[in-house]
Design a protein around this motif. Structure first.
Motif, short mmCIF file in Angstrom:
data_model
loop_
_atom_site.label_atom_id
_atom_site.label_comp_id
_atom_site.label_asym_id
_atom_site.label_seq_id
_atom_site.Cartn_x
_atom_site.Cartn_y
_atom_site.Cartn_z
N GLY A 268 0.73 -4.67 -21.17
CA GLY A 268 -0.35 -5.50 -21.68
C GLY A 268 -0.15 -6.37 -22.68
N PRO A 269 -1.18 -6.96 -23.36
CA PRO A 269 -0.77 -7.96 -24.46
C PRO A 269 -0.38 -7.44 -25.55
CG PRO A 269 -3.02 -7.64 -24.00
CD PRO A 269 -2.53 -6.88 -22.85
N VAL A 270 0.32 -8.40 -26.44
CA VAL A 270 0.79 -7.74 -27.96
C VAL A 270 0.56 -8.88 -28.67
CG1 VAL A 270 2.98 -7.12 -28.98
CG2 VAL A 270 2.63 -6.34 -26.70
N PHE A 271 0.07 -8.49 -29.83
CA PHE A 271 0.29 -9.43 -31.08
C PHE A 271 1.32 -8.96 -31.96
CE2 PHE A 271 -1.12 -10.15 -35.29
CZ PHE A 271 -1.17 -11.58 -35.45
N LEU A 272 2.29 -9.93 -32.23
CA LEU A 272 3.43 -9.98 -33.17
C LEU A 272 3.40 -10.60 -34.34
CD1 LEU A 272 6.09 -8.32 -33.38
CD2 LEU A 272 7.17 -10.00 -31.91
N ASP A 273 3.51 -10.04 -35.22
CA ASP A 273 3.79 -10.77 -36.64
C ASP A 273 4.92 -10.14 -37.35
OD1 ASP A 273 2.93 -12.23 -38.96
OD2 ASP A 273 1.96 -10.51 -39.83
N LEU A 274 5.74 -11.16 -37.55
CA LEU A 274 7.14 -10.81 -38.11
C LEU A 274 7.20 -11.38 -39.74
CD1 LEU A 274 9.55 -11.98 -35.19
CD2 LEU A 274 8.71 -9.58 -35.81
N LEU A 275 7.97 -10.58 -40.51
CA LEU A 275 8.32 -10.88 -41.87
C LEU A 275 9.79 -11.00 -41.99
CD1 LEU A 275 5.70 -8.61 -43.61
CD2 LEU A 275 5.24 -10.86 -42.80
N VAL A 276 10.20 -11.60 -42.90
CA VAL A 276 11.69 -11.66 -43.30
C VAL A 276 11.94 -11.04 -44.80
CG1 VAL A 276 13.83 -12.80 -43.16
CG2 VAL A 276 12.16 -13.55 -41.48
N ARG A 277 12.65 -10.35 -45.07
CA ARG A 277 12.79 -9.81 -46.53
C ARG A 277 14.50 -9.68 -46.79
NH1 ARG A 277 9.59 -4.77 -47.04
NH2 ARG A 277 7.95 -6.26 -46.82
N VAL A 278 14.87 -10.02 -47.96
CA VAL A 278 16.19 -9.88 -48.24
C VAL A 278 16.39 -8.38 -48.92
CG1 VAL A 278 18.08 -10.82 -49.85
CG2 VAL A 278 16.53 -12.25 -48.67
N GLU A 279 17.17 -7.74 -48.30
CA GLU A 279 17.76 -6.31 -48.83
C GLU A 279 19.21 -6.31 -49.33
OE1 GLU A 279 15.87 -3.77 -49.29
OE2 GLU A 279 13.86 -4.13 -48.21
#
Length: 294
Positions: A268-279
């Motif tokens: 089914g449909p997907v809403f995807l929110d991506l973040l980028v973090r420095v570790e």
């Protein structure tokens, strides 16, 4: 009826995950042209009329230098003590044969029967070139069978499954027939996102990348999308810039391709929110490895 666990063992990038996906008829394991794509042990269930084969796909065995790589190799080698049979996979390239010969002695002490598969035969210009490779591989160990295959196009896979069935013990199915894996959707979602980073970025960026799913929300209504928020962790500010890309172009591309695969996964449909973090240095520290799920 026969059933049992089979560990898929081999050097990095020999096609272990591609074979698993081919056998299952389902994309469970992520793949890329970069070595060490697989970092966890993955369980996949293949049902036949006369057998149930429970595959354990493992990280590639290699000379491990970082803490992350040592953890990956340990996961692969520990699996050898828990299975009913071992599928030792190698590739037919010159470099692939050398790496396979180096891995082979590690299987000498395994109590379970070992079947060897020579993968990527589709790369051979002539079928006659396969014979000396089979002869060479036969000398590396006491294999119960030696099967040439192409995991990419399926050549020889049915024969290989038959050989594996032969060496499994008699017993009832270990999982219900509808079960493909024991992995949660959150884990599979993180893996699919990480796959896109491996495929779309170059140099050392993928190897210092991990993905965690911060939120996975099932919709209350059938026609609404699954909402996923995930973080791509990198070790350097420069890597963060590469992942985001100019004007956000790369992170958008990663998200678009990952979302398409996720929609196939959840149906089914997907809403995807991506973040980028420095570790910084997460792959070289125990605390960082635990935080990323290793």
């Amino acid at each position: 009826m026969k059933s049992g666990f089979v560990a898929i063992i081999g050097a990095p990038n020999v096609g272990k995950s591609t074979f698993l996906n081919q056998a299952l008829g389902f994309k469970l394991a992520i793949t890329s042209d970069k070595p060490q794509t697989t970092r966890h042990r993955l369980l996949g269930v293949h049902n036949l009329p006369e057998a149930q084969i429970v595959f354990l796909d493992t990280p590639g065995i290699h000379v491990a230098k970082s803490a992350l790589n040592r953890r990956m190799v340990a996961a692969a080698e520990e699996t050898l003590n828990e299975v009913d049979a071992v599928l030792f996979m190698a590739e037919i390239t010159a470099k692939g044969m050398e790496r396979a010969q180096a891995v082979a002695p590690r299987l000498a002490k395994v109590n379970a029967p070992v079947i060897m598969a020579l993968n990527k035969i589709d790369l051979l210009p002539k079928k006659e070139a396969l014979l000396p490779l089979l002869s060479r591989a036969a000398q590396w160990g006491d294999w119960k069978a030696l099967v040439p295959i192409s995991a990419q196009n399926g050549d020889g896979v049915e024969e290989l499954l038959g050989e594996l069935t032969e060496v499994l013990p008699e017993g009832p199915p270990l999982f219900d027939p509808e079960v493909i894996t024991d992995l949660p959707l959150r884990f599979l979602a993180a893996e699919l996102i990480r796959e896109k980073v491996f495929r779309l970025t170059g140099q050392e960026v993928p190897y210092s990348t991990a993905v965690t799913v911060d939120q996975y929300l099932e919709p209350e209504e059938a026609d609404r999308p699954v909402a996923i928020t995930a973080t791509i962790h990198v070790e350097r500010e420069g890597h963060k810039g590469i992942i985001i890309g100019k004007g956000g172009a790369m992170i958008k591309k990663i998200g678009t391709q990952a979302r398409l695969d996720l929609e196939k996964l959840v149906g089914g449909p997907v809403f995807l929110d991506l973040l980028v973090r420095v570790e910084p240095k997460w792959s070289r520290q125990e605390q960082g490895l635990k935080k990323m799920g290793y």
